[in-house]
Design a protein around this motif. Structure first.
Motif, mmCIF file in Angstrom:
data_model
loop_
_atom_site.group_PDB
_atom_site.id
_atom_site.type_symbol
_atom_site.label_atom_id
_atom_site.label_comp_id
_atom_site.label_asym_id
_atom_site.label_seq_id
_atom_site.Cartn_x
_atom_site.Cartn_y
_atom_site.Cartn_z
ATOM 1 N N LYS A 231 -3.218 -8.961 -8.976
ATOM 2 C CA LYS A 231 -1.974 -9.733 -9.014
ATOM 3 C C LYS A 231 -1.228 -9.412 -10.311
ATOM 4 C CE LYS A 231 -3.182 -11.966 -5.255
ATOM 5 N NZ LYS A 231 -2.521 -11.709 -3.956
ATOM 6 N N GLU A 232 -0.367 -8.419 -10.257
ATOM 7 C CA GLU A 232 0.480 -8.115 -11.402
ATOM 8 C C GLU A 232 1.726 -7.391 -10.913
ATOM 9 O OE1 GLU A 232 -1.864 -5.599 -13.961
ATOM 10 O OE2 GLU A 232 -1.130 -3.777 -12.995
ATOM 11 N N ASP A 233 2.786 -7.492 -11.677
ATOM 12 C CA ASP A 233 4.040 -6.841 -11.313
ATOM 13 C C ASP A 233 3.976 -5.358 -11.645
ATOM 14 O OD1 ASP A 233 5.127 -9.232 -10.463
ATOM 15 O OD2 ASP A 233 5.956 -9.711 -12.449
ATOM 16 N N ALA A 234 4.572 -4.562 -10.766
ATOM 17 C CA ALA A 234 4.639 -3.123 -11.006
ATOM 18 C C ALA A 234 5.906 -2.787 -11.780
ATOM 19 C CB ALA A 234 4.625 -2.369 -9.675
ATOM 20 N N VAL A 235 5.861 -1.687 -12.520
ATOM 21 C CA VAL A 235 7.057 -1.186 -13.194
ATOM 22 C C VAL A 235 8.001 -0.667 -12.134
ATOM 23 C CG1 VAL A 235 7.957 0.505 -14.820
ATOM 24 C CG2 VAL A 235 5.736 -0.573 -15.249
ATOM 25 N N GLU A 236 9.226 -1.172 -12.095
ATOM 26 C CA GLU A 236 10.167 -0.808 -11.049
ATOM 27 C C GLU A 236 10.885 0.501 -11.354
ATOM 28 O OE1 GLU A 236 10.595 -2.019 -8.122
ATOM 29 O OE2 GLU A 236 9.274 -3.745 -8.340
ATOM 30 N N ASP A 237 11.184 1.228 -10.300
ATOM 31 C CA ASP A 237 11.987 2.444 -10.397
ATOM 32 C C ASP A 237 13.445 2.032 -10.218
ATOM 33 O OD1 ASP A 237 13.297 4.815 -10.121
ATOM 34 O OD2 ASP A 237 12.000 5.627 -8.555
ATOM 35 N N ASN A 238 14.189 2.009 -11.297
ATOM 36 C CA ASN A 238 15.561 1.510 -11.263
ATOM 37 C C ASN A 238 16.562 2.627 -10.979
ATOM 38 O OD1 ASN A 238 14.898 -1.244 -11.883
ATOM 39 N ND2 ASN A 238 14.512 -0.581 -13.997
ATOM 40 N N GLY A 239 16.445 3.187 -9.783
ATOM 41 C CA GLY A 239 17.434 4.173 -9.355
ATOM 42 C C GLY A 239 17.359 5.503 -10.071
ATOM 43 N N THR A 240 16.196 5.887 -10.546
ATOM 44 C CA THR A 240 16.047 7.176 -11.231
ATOM 45 C C THR A 240 16.343 8.320 -10.268
ATOM 46 O OG1 THR A 240 14.307 6.179 -12.569
ATOM 47 C CG2 THR A 240 14.482 8.569 -12.624
ATOM 48 N N ASP A 241 16.968 9.378 -10.787
ATOM 49 C CA ASP A 241 17.283 10.549 -9.967
ATOM 50 C C ASP A 241 15.998 11.324 -9.687
ATOM 51 O OD1 ASP A 241 18.104 12.910 -8.824
ATOM 52 O OD2 ASP A 241 19.777 13.222 -10.182
ATOM 53 N N ASN A 242 15.514 11.226 -8.455
ATOM 54 C CA ASN A 242 14.251 11.877 -8.097
ATOM 55 C C ASN A 242 14.355 13.391 -8.036
ATOM 56 O OD1 ASN A 242 12.160 9.667 -7.327
ATOM 57 N ND2 ASN A 242 14.079 8.958 -6.433
ATOM 58 N N THR A 243 15.571 13.917 -7.920
ATOM 59 C CA THR A 243 15.734 15.361 -7.830
ATOM 60 C C THR A 243 15.461 16.041 -9.166
ATOM 61 O OG1 THR A 243 17.369 15.156 -6.062
ATOM 62 C CG2 THR A 243 17.360 17.215 -7.287
ATOM 63 N N VAL A 244 15.919 15.425 -10.255
ATOM 64 C CA VAL A 244 15.829 16.067 -11.564
ATOM 65 C C VAL A 244 14.611 15.587 -12.351
ATOM 66 C CG1 VAL A 244 17.019 16.471 -13.754
ATOM 67 C CG2 VAL A 244 18.327 16.364 -11.620
ATOM 68 N N TYR A 245 14.546 14.297 -12.613
ATOM 69 C CA TYR A 245 13.436 13.810 -13.453
ATOM 70 C C TYR A 245 13.220 12.327 -13.213
ATOM 71 C CZ TYR A 245 10.646 12.487 -17.508
ATOM 72 O OH TYR A 245 9.661 11.985 -18.314
ATOM 73 N N ASN A 246 12.005 11.995 -12.801
ATOM 74 C CA ASN A 246 11.605 10.600 -12.662
ATOM 75 C C ASN A 246 10.293 10.434 -13.414
ATOM 76 O OD1 ASN A 246 10.667 8.083 -11.962
ATOM 77 N ND2 ASN A 246 11.158 8.283 -9.786
ATOM 78 N N PRO A 247 10.321 9.802 -14.589
ATOM 79 C CA PRO A 247 9.104 9.719 -15.404
ATOM 80 C C PRO A 247 7.963 8.993 -14.726
ATOM 81 C CG PRO A 247 10.806 8.217 -16.219
ATOM 82 C CD PRO A 247 11.458 9.106 -15.209
ATOM 83 N N LEU A 248 8.265 8.108 -13.774
ATOM 84 C CA LEU A 248 7.208 7.330 -13.131
ATOM 85 C C LEU A 248 6.326 8.174 -12.214
ATOM 86 C CD1 LEU A 248 9.048 4.007 -12.229
ATOM 87 C CD2 LEU A 248 7.687 4.533 -14.251
ATOM 88 N N LYS A 249 6.849 9.327 -11.761
ATOM 89 C CA LYS A 249 6.055 10.119 -10.813
ATOM 90 C C LYS A 249 4.852 10.795 -11.464
ATOM 91 C CE LYS A 249 8.495 14.591 -10.819
ATOM 92 N NZ LYS A 249 9.279 15.518 -9.970
ATOM 93 N N TYR A 250 4.750 10.721 -12.778
ATOM 94 C CA TYR A 250 3.611 11.314 -13.470
ATOM 95 C C TYR A 250 2.477 10.315 -13.679
ATOM 96 C CZ TYR A 250 7.065 14.911 -14.058
ATOM 97 O OH TYR A 250 8.018 15.862 -13.797
ATOM 98 N N TYR A 251 2.619 9.131 -13.087
ATOM 99 C CA TYR A 251 1.564 8.116 -13.117
ATOM 100 C C TYR A 251 1.064 7.935 -11.681
ATOM 101 C CZ TYR A 251 3.261 7.150 -17.804
ATOM 102 O OH TYR A 251 3.620 7.270 -19.124
ATOM 103 N N ASN A 252 -0.156 8.349 -11.439
ATOM 104 C CA ASN A 252 -0.696 8.405 -10.077
ATOM 105 C C ASN A 252 -1.791 7.366 -9.887
ATOM 106 O OD1 ASN A 252 0.029 11.341 -11.067
ATOM 107 N ND2 ASN A 252 0.497 11.235 -8.891
#
Length: 396
Positions: A231-252
């Motif tokens: 039970k914890e909140d996730a870090v939200e993806d606030n409209g990051t451009d997935n084509t160029v760079y999304n820093p969250l995608k490096y956390y698996n």
């Protein structure tokens, strides 16, 4: 006259101006992965089907695989399905490490026969995967009743049936989770590969979103929390451009895969979705014409159950001498297709399962008799007349 089984160019010409504009808009915007068209298309599909969640993926096979994974189905499990369908249905079950268990089909609808399901259920059975073959929904009330009785999940393979209905409800809204394909020849097809998973279950949808993109990012964290009851909140993806760079995608957080619907395909599919009901109605009109004109021939026409809306992804006839009929039509410029020449339980890939000829007689009978004739919304009256007149002359 030459008539294709399906004419994709003709469909494109009917919506060319709108499609070209949408494609150019995507190209000029420079955001090609998980952009606004993907999000809007998912919302529009949910609205159309009548489900709370839609998760777009790379193709229909991936949709089935990800749905199975999201349900936790894997090694040692069994999934009951039909032998009279495209290979991807069973292949997806095998791909996640489970075993497909084949149940014979109803001789009229070609769909899995609910009356034969329970005898195949074991303590390893985790789900039933019915296929709405050729665009006609299965008997979902009976299937869901069996699933509820045995605490099983139901996965609709609706890859051939978008827009079809069972007792007034759209295919895809009749189970725990459902899958669609947007292969170009489907009733709703893109200009390449594409697929969709739909469900009313938030947790399932969240896990599917994570699995389609390497188990990463906000969806990956949410899915990890769901699976592990954190039970914890996730870090939200606030409209990051997935084509160029999304820093969250490096956390698996999960072992997933890369199966995303392209922004270009989503843009095309949004245009086509607005025309889907019109095109499906045209297919149904063509089917009624074929039924009426061919009723006095020695060919068996498709059966449509009273409580369904069949959308005729394919129009399937049966012949006692299929090879001669198919060759005759080819000689006269009419394309045909044989669906399916070998039922899945007799495919060499499933030799180790131990099925033999005669085990599933209805599927085997149909595999020797069925074939498709041209069926697409843009068929002309002249083409339909030529097709039925040619068929009627067979044997003269």
């Amino acid at each position: 006259m030459q008539i294709q089984l399906i004419n994709l160019k003709r469909q494109y010409e009917s919506i060319k101006e709108e499609v070209d504009k949408e494609v150019l808009d995507v190209l000029s915007a420079g955001q090609y992965i998980m952009g606004k068209n993907v999000k809007e298309f998912e919302r529009e599909v949910s609205e159309y089907i009548g489900t709370k969640h839609s998760v777009s993926v790379g193709n229909g096979t991936d949709a089935l695989i990800i749905a199975l994974k999201a349900l936790g189905i894997g090694k040692g499990d069994e999934v009951i399905t039909t032998p009279f369908t495209f290979f991807a249905t069973a292949e997806s079950i095998s791909f996640v490490g489970a075993t497909p268990v084949f149940v014979d089909v109803d001789i009229n609808t070609f769909n899995i026969d609910p009356a034969k399901i329970e005898e195949k259920i074991t303590d390893k059975t985790k789900a039933i995967m019915p296929v709405h073959i050729f665009g006609q929904p299965c008997d979902m009330d009976a299937i869901n009743e069996i699933a509820k009785k045995h605490n099983l999940k139901v996965i609709e393979d609706a890859c051939q049936a978008i827009g079809s209905e069972y007792k007034g409800k759209k295919a895809g809204s009749l189970s725990d989770i459902a899958c669609f394909s947007f292969f170009p020849t489907k009733n709703l097809g893109c200009a390449g590969d594409g697929g969709m998973i739909v469900t009313n279950d938030y947790n399932l949808a969240t896990v599917c979103r994570a699995l389609r993109a390497h188990g990463s990012g906000a969806d990956g964290q949410k899915a990890f929390n769901i699976i592990n009851n954190i039970k914890e909140d996730a870090v939200e993806d606030n409209g990051t451009d997935n084509t160029v760079y999304n820093p969250l995608k490096y956390y698996n957080y999960l072992i997933g895969q890369n199966s995303r619907l392209d922004e270009l395909q989503a843009a095309i599919l949004r245009v086509k979705l607005r025309n889907l009901d019109i095109w499906n109605d045209a297919r149904r009109k063509h089917a009624r014409f074929y039924n009426e004109q061919l009723k006095d021939t020695n060919l068996a026409a498709p059966f449509e159950a009273d409580n369904v809306k069949h959308v005729y992804h394919l129009y399937i006839l049966q012949s006692d001498d299929r090879s001669k009929m198919v060759n005759y039509l080819k000689e006269n410029g009419i394309a045909t297709g044989v669906y399916y020449p070998i039922p899945l339980h007799l495919q060499k890939a499933y030799k180790d399962l131990g099925y033999k000829e005669g085990d599933l007689p209805n599927a085997e009978y149909l595999s020797h008799r069925t074939f498709a004739i041209p069926m697409f919304a843009e068929l002309t009256d002249e083409e339909k007349e030529y097709i039925v007149d040619t068929i009627k002359k067979f044997g003269d």
